[in-house]
Design an enzyme around this catalytic site. Structure first.
Site, mmCIF file in Angstrom:
data_model
loop_
_atom_site.group_PDB
_atom_site.id
_atom_site.type_symbol
_atom_site.label_atom_id
_atom_site.label_comp_id
_atom_site.label_asym_id
_atom_site.label_seq_id
_atom_site.Cartn_x
_atom_site.Cartn_y
_atom_site.Cartn_z
ATOM 1 N N ASN A 155 -3.198 -5.870 4.531
ATOM 2 C CA ASN A 155 -2.280 -4.730 4.469
ATOM 3 C C ASN A 155 -3.030 -3.505 3.962
ATOM 4 O O ASN A 155 -4.226 -3.563 3.692
ATOM 5 C CB ASN A 155 -1.080 -5.078 3.583
ATOM 6 N N ARG A 156 -2.334 -2.396 3.822
ATOM 7 C CA ARG A 156 -2.998 -1.112 3.561
ATOM 8 C C ARG A 156 -3.192 -0.797 2.085
ATOM 9 O O ARG A 156 -3.572 0.312 1.736
ATOM 10 C CB ARG A 156 -2.216 0.010 4.239
#
Ligand code: CTP
Ligand code: CA
Length: 228
Positions: free
Chosen positions: A34-35
């Protein structure tokens, strides 16, 4: 800024912070992640060190400078992060789960690199363990970690979602983060945080740098450990 490495408000307290996004293998070269940049977790570790804490930073990233004096533990997956959190919080005063833990992982990662000539693969997913729920069960039996802070990054219904998470994960505080605007949340240096408490009260921090938000969060935590 002040560096309260001695005589700080949390002098000698054992604090464990998680930072970054976990990555879950699909095959030996591919992952689901994820970011999350890890910046908020690193800022929390720095702020805790500045307040005199003994800090263990359980991190998935190699891209940030380790705050001087922190005990760094590197992990990749949600499972590894859970094991590290359990191992390092058995005497801890405070756990802060700033990491973005993957919610799903490939059910059966491939042993060899998946080849495109074999066609588009279907990747079956399963849930990862919920680290905070696991910690809530352990804390009920052992009393450790003494206090637990969670994070919630939401794009909608921020307060309702965060309040539900306080209950489900039995938290002492949740730092709810509005990531629907581009100046706050993943990758940038600022956050727009609301602190929510189990008694229903809340405190809006507004747009702050991640270090300022970290200091606000730890100042709140310090009041738990001080006699009034
Ligand atoms: N968390 C955790 N273990 C997981 C997933 C999340 O301990 N497997 C922690 C995060 O580190 C964070 C808090 O739980 O402190 C809330 O994470 P969030 O992703 O907002 O909540 P979820 O329970 O995963 O729910 P959803 O993603 O569906 O909103
Ligand atoms: Ca999640």
């Amino acid at each position: 800024r002040y560096v309260l490495s001695r005589g700080g408000r949390l002098e000698g307290r054992k604090v464990v912070v998680t930072a970054g996004g976990t990555s879950e293998p699909i095959d030996p070269v591919r992952v689901i992640t994820n970011r999350s940049s890890g910046k908020q977790g690193y800022a929390l570790a720095q702020a805790a060190l500045d307040m005199g804490c003994d800090v263990t930073l359980i991190s998935t990233t190699d891209h940030l400078m380790t705050p001087a004096g922190a005990n760094l533990v590197h992990v990749d997956t949600a499972q590894q992060m859970m094991e590290a959190v359990i191992n390092h919080t058995d005497q801890a005063d405070l756990l802060i789960m700033a990491a973005a833990v993957a919610d799903f992982r490939p059910f059966h990662p491939a042993d060899e690199k998946i080849k495109k000539e074999d066609g588009v693969p279907a990747i079956n997913l399963e849930k990862t363990p919920d680290i905070l729920k696991e910690i809530a069960n352990i804390r009920e039996k052992t009393g450790f970690p003494r206090r637990v802070i969670g994070f919630a990054a939401e794009t909608e219904a921020l307060v309702e979602n965060a309040r539900r998470k306080i209950k489900q994960k039995r938290l002492d505080m949740i730092a709810a983060n509005d990531i629907s605007t581009s100046d706050a949340g993943f990758e940038v240096d600022t956050n727009r945080v609301v602190l929510l408490f189990p008694d229903g009260s809340s405190q809006e921090l507004g747009l702050q740098t991640k270090l300022e938000a970290a200091q606000s969060i730890l100042n709140k935590a310090a009041s738990w450990f001080e006699k009034v």
